[in-house]
Motif scaffolding. Structure first.
Motif, mmCIF file in Angstrom:
data_model
loop_
_atom_site.group_PDB
_atom_site.id
_atom_site.type_symbol
_atom_site.label_atom_id
_atom_site.label_comp_id
_atom_site.label_asym_id
_atom_site.label_seq_id
_atom_site.Cartn_x
_atom_site.Cartn_y
_atom_site.Cartn_z
ATOM 1 N N GLU A 117 -5.928 7.558 0.776
ATOM 2 C CA GLU A 117 -6.593 6.875 1.888
ATOM 3 C C GLU A 117 -8.063 6.615 1.568
ATOM 4 O O GLU A 117 -8.580 5.521 1.799
ATOM 5 C CB GLU A 117 -6.460 7.697 3.173
ATOM 6 C CG GLU A 117 -5.079 7.652 3.812
ATOM 7 C CD GLU A 117 -4.059 8.487 3.055
ATOM 8 O OE1 GLU A 117 -2.855 8.198 3.172
ATOM 9 O OE2 GLU A 117 -4.467 9.421 2.339
ATOM 10 N N GLU A 118 -8.719 7.627 1.027
ATOM 11 C CA GLU A 118 -10.141 7.478 0.699
ATOM 12 C C GLU A 118 -10.332 6.436 -0.408
ATOM 13 O O GLU A 118 -11.274 5.638 -0.375
ATOM 14 C CB GLU A 118 -10.701 8.822 0.262
ATOM 15 C CG GLU A 118 -12.220 8.867 0.247
ATOM 16 C CD GLU A 118 -12.733 10.274 -0.011
ATOM 17 O OE1 GLU A 118 -12.633 10.718 -1.182
ATOM 18 O OE2 GLU A 118 -13.205 10.918 0.938
ATOM 19 N N ASP A 123 -12.292 2.534 -0.209
ATOM 20 C CA ASP A 123 -13.286 2.040 -1.166
ATOM 21 C C ASP A 123 -12.831 0.717 -1.790
ATOM 22 O O ASP A 123 -13.655 -0.159 -2.067
ATOM 23 C CB ASP A 123 -13.545 3.077 -2.250
ATOM 24 C CG ASP A 123 -14.721 3.979 -1.910
ATOM 25 O OD1 ASP A 123 -15.278 3.829 -0.806
ATOM 26 O OD2 ASP A 123 -15.084 4.831 -2.745
ATOM 27 N N VAL A 124 -11.546 0.581 -2.034
ATOM 28 C CA VAL A 124 -11.029 -0.682 -2.564
ATOM 29 C C VAL A 124 -11.284 -1.812 -1.585
ATOM 30 O O VAL A 124 -11.735 -2.903 -1.958
ATOM 31 C CB VAL A 124 -9.522 -0.563 -2.875
ATOM 32 C CG1 VAL A 124 -8.926 -1.946 -3.176
ATOM 33 C CG2 VAL A 124 -9.288 0.379 -4.048
ATOM 34 N N LEU A 128 0.821 -1.202 0.000
ATOM 35 C CA LEU A 128 0.000 0.000 0.000
ATOM 36 C C LEU A 128 0.859 1.257 0.000
ATOM 37 O O LEU A 128 0.573 2.223 -0.718
ATOM 38 C CB LEU A 128 -0.918 0.008 1.224
ATOM 39 C CG LEU A 128 -2.172 -0.854 1.171
ATOM 40 C CD1 LEU A 128 -2.875 -0.829 2.518
ATOM 41 C CD2 LEU A 128 -3.109 -0.377 0.077
ATOM 42 N N ALA A 129 1.900 1.255 0.820
ATOM 43 C CA ALA A 129 2.741 2.440 0.946
ATOM 44 C C ALA A 129 3.433 2.791 -0.365
ATOM 45 O O ALA A 129 3.801 3.943 -0.596
ATOM 46 C CB ALA A 129 3.778 2.233 2.047
ATOM 47 N N ASN A 186 -7.402 5.062 10.377
ATOM 48 C CA ASN A 186 -8.396 5.962 10.954
ATOM 49 C C ASN A 186 -9.529 6.251 9.968
ATOM 50 O O ASN A 186 -10.699 6.344 10.356
ATOM 51 C CB ASN A 186 -7.737 7.271 11.394
ATOM 52 C CG ASN A 186 -6.858 7.096 12.607
ATOM 53 O OD1 ASN A 186 -6.995 6.128 13.354
ATOM 54 N ND2 ASN A 186 -5.934 8.021 12.826
ATOM 55 N N ALA A 187 -9.175 6.391 8.694
ATOM 56 C CA ALA A 187 -10.200 6.626 7.676
ATOM 57 C C ALA A 187 -11.118 5.416 7.552
ATOM 58 O O ALA A 187 -12.341 5.548 7.452
ATOM 59 C CB ALA A 187 -9.547 6.929 6.329
ATOM 60 N N TYR A 188 -10.538 4.216 7.567
ATOM 61 C CA TYR A 188 -11.339 2.992 7.492
ATOM 62 C C TYR A 188 -12.221 2.847 8.727
ATOM 63 O O TYR A 188 -13.399 2.488 8.634
ATOM 64 C CB TYR A 188 -10.399 1.791 7.365
ATOM 65 C CG TYR A 188 -11.114 0.456 7.307
ATOM 66 C CD1 TYR A 188 -11.837 0.082 6.178
ATOM 67 C CD2 TYR A 188 -11.045 -0.436 8.380
ATOM 68 C CE1 TYR A 188 -12.484 -1.145 6.124
ATOM 69 C CE2 TYR A 188 -11.689 -1.660 8.323
ATOM 70 C CZ TYR A 188 -12.406 -2.009 7.184
ATOM 71 O OH TYR A 188 -13.045 -3.220 7.138
#
Length: 215
Positions: free
Chosen positions: A67-68, A72-73, A40-41, A128-130
């Motif tokens: 992040e957003e 969604d993925v 991911l990074a 945190n977003a998740y």
């Protein structure tokens, strides 16, 4: 998109054109890169856009940041969110528990899903977003179901709703998150709810009912 919360609608973004084909291509590009072993990074918007065959602006019109997009993925590769009745408390509690069980099975069966979730936890902004957009709405849905069950007389009204919610969900979370070798039987959700409703005290025998035996 799969995985939207029951009753939850994403706030529309100003100027965002609706192109399902482009959105699908972008999400599939991220999944393909992850399946190829990209962390991911290491995924950049430039790399994702090139793989999807779109411009960077096409991505930014749909997602504010990586992040957003990654949230969604993850929603896309997880089992879909359940459709709740919104009226029957106990029935909705069972639906939510069953969704947690199926999500646990999916994480065990999908190397990709397990890898992405593990990587997310080392990226605070992404985690945190998740948590804010996926996990917390699930908790809100469960608390609402518990309140409906209380209002219908299906659950006690003298116990804190938050405590009841935790008592209901904790056994499933232990098996799906903390004990990955624990069985997740088809009837597990029903057994959890039935056990909580019956309580953990030993069943009263006929002798107990008349005051016990003489000493």
């Amino acid at each position: 998109m799969r995985g939207r919360e029951q009753g939850e609608e994403r706030e529309p973004r100003r100027g965002r054109p609706r192109s399902e084909a482009a959105e699908r291509a972008i999400i599939e590009a991220v999944v393909r890169l992850l399946e190829e072993g990209e962390p991911l990074a290491g995924l950049s918007i430039e790399r994702i856009a090139r793989t999807a065959g779109v411009g960077k602006a096409t991505i930014y019109r749909r997602w504010r940041d990586k992040e957003e997009l990654f949230v969604d993925v993850l929603r896309d590769i997880e089992p879909p969110e359940p459709a709740l009745s919104g009226t029957s408390g106990l029935a909705d509690i069972l639906i939510i528990l069953e969704t947690l069980r199926r999500r646990g099975l999916a994480q065990r069966d999908s190397t990709l899903l397990h890898s992405v979730l593990s990587q997310m936890k080392s990226h605070p902004k992404l985690w945190n977003a998740y948590h804010a957009t996926v996990i917390e709405p699930r908790r809100v849905a469960m608390r609402a179901a518990v309140r409906r069950a209380v209002a219908a007389g299906e659950l006690r009204d003298d116990i804190d709703v938050e405590l009841m919610t935790e008592l209901i969900t904790s056994p499933m979370l232990v098996r799906t998150i903390h004990r990955r070798d624990a069985p997740l039987e088809d009837d597990l959700s029903e057994r959890i709810v039935r056990t909580l409703l019956e309580g953990l005290r030993p069943r009263e025998t006929a002798t107990d009912a008349v005051g016990g035996t003489e000493s």
